[in-house]
Design a protein around this motif. Structure first.
Motif, PDB file in Angstrom:
ATOM      1  N   UNK A 196      51.716  46.751  37.509  1.00  0.00           N
ATOM      2  CA  UNK A 196      52.092  46.618  38.920  1.00  0.00           C
ATOM      3  C   UNK A 196      50.832  46.261  39.708  1.00  0.00           C
ATOM      4  N   UNK A 197      50.828  45.102  40.363  1.00  0.00           N
ATOM      5  CA  UNK A 197      49.637  44.591  41.024  1.00  0.00           C
ATOM      6  C   UNK A 197      49.562  44.926  42.503  1.00  0.00           C
ATOM      7  N   UNK A 198      50.688  45.289  43.132  1.00  0.00           N
ATOM      8  CA  UNK A 198      50.618  45.580  44.554  1.00  0.00           C
ATOM      9  C   UNK A 198      51.832  46.337  45.039  1.00  0.00           C
ATOM     10  N   UNK A 225      55.250  44.635  43.266  1.00  0.00           N
ATOM     11  CA  UNK A 225      55.176  43.345  42.601  1.00  0.00           C
ATOM     12  C   UNK A 225      54.385  43.477  41.319  1.00  0.00           C
ATOM     13  N   UNK A 226      54.814  42.795  40.270  1.00  0.00           N
ATOM     14  CA  UNK A 226      54.258  43.033  38.942  1.00  0.00           C
ATOM     15  C   UNK A 226      53.960  41.744  38.202  1.00  0.00           C
ATOM     16  N   UNK A 227      53.127  41.898  37.156  1.00  0.00           N
ATOM     17  CA  UNK A 227      52.854  40.778  36.244  1.00  0.00           C
ATOM     18  C   UNK A 227      54.092  40.380  35.442  1.00  0.00           C
ATOM     19  N   UNK A 228      55.168  41.165  35.496  1.00  0.00           N
ATOM     20  CA  UNK A 228      56.384  40.748  34.799  1.00  0.00           C
ATOM     21  C   UNK A 228      57.144  39.678  35.581  1.00  0.00           C
ATOM     22  N   UNK A 229      56.575  39.253  36.717  1.00  0.00           N
ATOM     23  CA  UNK A 229      57.086  38.206  37.612  1.00  0.00           C
ATOM     24  C   UNK A 229      58.212  38.692  38.522  1.00  0.00           C
ATOM     25  N   UNK A 230      58.545  39.981  38.459  1.00  0.00           N
ATOM     26  CA  UNK A 230      59.591  40.532  39.302  1.00  0.00           C
ATOM     27  C   UNK A 230      58.987  41.345  40.451  1.00  0.00           C
ATOM     28  N   UNK A 244      55.608  32.871  37.631  1.00  0.00           N
ATOM     29  CA  UNK A 244      54.293  33.391  37.265  1.00  0.00           C
ATOM     30  C   UNK A 244      54.220  34.862  37.623  1.00  0.00           C
ATOM     31  N   UNK A 245      53.157  35.504  37.144  1.00  0.00           N
ATOM     32  CA  UNK A 245      52.911  36.885  37.509  1.00  0.00           C
ATOM     33  C   UNK A 245      52.642  36.995  39.000  1.00  0.00           C
ATOM     34  N   UNK A 246      53.134  38.096  39.586  1.00  0.00           N
ATOM     35  CA  UNK A 246      52.896  38.371  41.001  1.00  0.00           C
ATOM     36  C   UNK A 246      51.543  39.061  41.131  1.00  0.00           C
ATOM     37  N   UNK A 247      50.691  38.529  42.001  1.00  0.00           N
ATOM     38  CA  UNK A 247      49.331  39.043  42.142  1.00  0.00           C
ATOM     39  C   UNK A 247      49.168  39.856  43.428  1.00  0.00           C
ATOM     40  N   UNK A 248      49.794  39.428  44.532  1.00  0.00           N
ATOM     41  CA  UNK A 248      49.652  40.131  45.802  1.00  0.00           C
ATOM     42  C   UNK A 248      50.984  40.336  46.482  1.00  0.00           C
ATOM     43  N   UNK A 249      51.099  41.422  47.271  1.00  0.00           N
ATOM     44  CA  UNK A 249      52.310  41.694  48.043  1.00  0.00           C
ATOM     45  C   UNK A 249      51.926  42.140  49.444  1.00  0.00           C
ATOM     46  N   UNK A 250      52.885  42.006  50.359  1.00  0.00           N
ATOM     47  CA  UNK A 250      52.675  42.436  51.738  1.00  0.00           C
ATOM     48  C   UNK A 250      54.039  42.700  52.368  1.00  0.00           C
TER      49      UNK A 250
END
Length: 309
Positions: A71-73, A84-89, A109-115
């Motif tokens: 989980x990236x953010x 948001x996660x590297x699993x693209x979901x 693609x993988x999700x890197x940032x969220x807001x």
């Protein structure tokens, strides 16, 4: 669980001149914990489910709801928690109950940032940075808008605009809102059929040489701060897009930045804080910029990836 990568950092990001790796999402059964786990962990999963119930239901339920990669953010607006996660979901959860409300599907693609933010008219929108930047309605999981083309590392939204950080180093500023979504998108029975899409920013902030991993803004002071993989941070005029100061002092990639206004004294003072892979937190005076700021060695032994002020 990322096999061979215990720190959760994309291997390609280890080199200063590189960028986070794009991991194309694979189709898998997200409602089956056994299928979502590496085979070596299935016995442990079975044992843990029997032995350790958790506050918001069993571990069985928690694993069923979980992402299948790092989980990236996260972002929180009202009762919504957005991940948001590297699993693209991306997923929307209820803050109090922990219930998964909707899945947000669309990235390749993988999700890197969220807001997350409230729009000018009061609706809640969440944003994900990956292959383009997408806006999501947390009530339905519908993608309501798509901004830009290419890979994006970071996103930040105000109530009228969304700032999208491209891997090239440019920060693209787009106007958004439910009125624009409904005027430009295609809807049927209250659901989005075709989201509003644009790759023509209202404003382009160009100065960084590599992509930004962190953004923050003070709407009252009209100041934006950005933290880049090029080892610099920048202060911008939020309206004009002009660079006010370039903050140099870190010796490795920057990963986050925050603004803080000190109102305790006779006169208000605004500071910027930056953190990166050199294990330093640096405090900067926004009015003057430059000068290297006050350096605070971190108690952490690994890279600093996020700040909260």
């Amino acid at each position: 669980c990322v096999p061979g990568n215990p720190h959760g950092e994309p291997p390609a990001a280890l080199a200063p001149a590189s960028r986070p790796r794009a991991m194309v999402g694979q189709s898998r059964d997200l409602d089956s914990p056994r299928k979502g786990l590496p085979a070596c962990l299935v016995p442990a999963w079975t044992s843990l489910v029997k032995r350790f119930p958790v506050t918001m239901g069993s571990l069985d339920q928690a694993l069923t709801r979980a992402h299948t990669a790092t989980i990236k953010g996260v972002a929180v607006v009202d009762d919504y928690l957005f991940t948001g996660s590297w699993d693209s979901y991306a997923k929307v959860w209820h803050v109090e109950t922990g219930e998964r409300l909707v899945n947000c599907v669309g990235h390749q693609q993988d999700i890197i940032g969220v807001s997350g933010a409230k729009t000018r008219l009061g609706a809640t929108r969440f944003f994900t940075a990956a292959d383009s930047v997408r806006s999501w309605d947390p009530r339905t999981g519908d993608c309501t808008a798509i901004f830009g083309k290419g890979t994006y590392y970071c996103v930040m939204a105000t109530h009228t605009h969304v700032f999208c950080c491209s891997s090239s180093g440019q920060i693209e500023k787009y106007r958004y809102g439910e009125d624009l979504e409904e005027a430009e998108g295609v809807y049927a029975e209250g659901r989005v059929v075709t989201p509003y899409q644009t790759s023509k920013p209202e404003q382009l902030l160009s100065s960084h040489k590599q992509g930004c991993m962190g953004l923050d803004a003070d709407l009252d002071a009209k100041v934006l701060v950005s933290a880049s993989l090029d080892q610099t941070a920048k202060l911008w005029d939020l309206d004009s897009g002009e660079v006010l100061h370039t903050l140099e002092g870190h010796t490795n990639q920057l990963r986050d930045c925050k603004l803080f206004t000190d109102r305790a004294g006779a006169a208000e003072r605004m500071y910027a804080f930056t953190a990166g892979r050199d294990n330093l937190i640096i405090q900067w005076d926004v009015a003057s910029g430059g000068g290297g700021g006050a350096r605070a060695p971190s108690a952490h032994l690994e890279d600093l990836l996020h700040l909260l002020v």
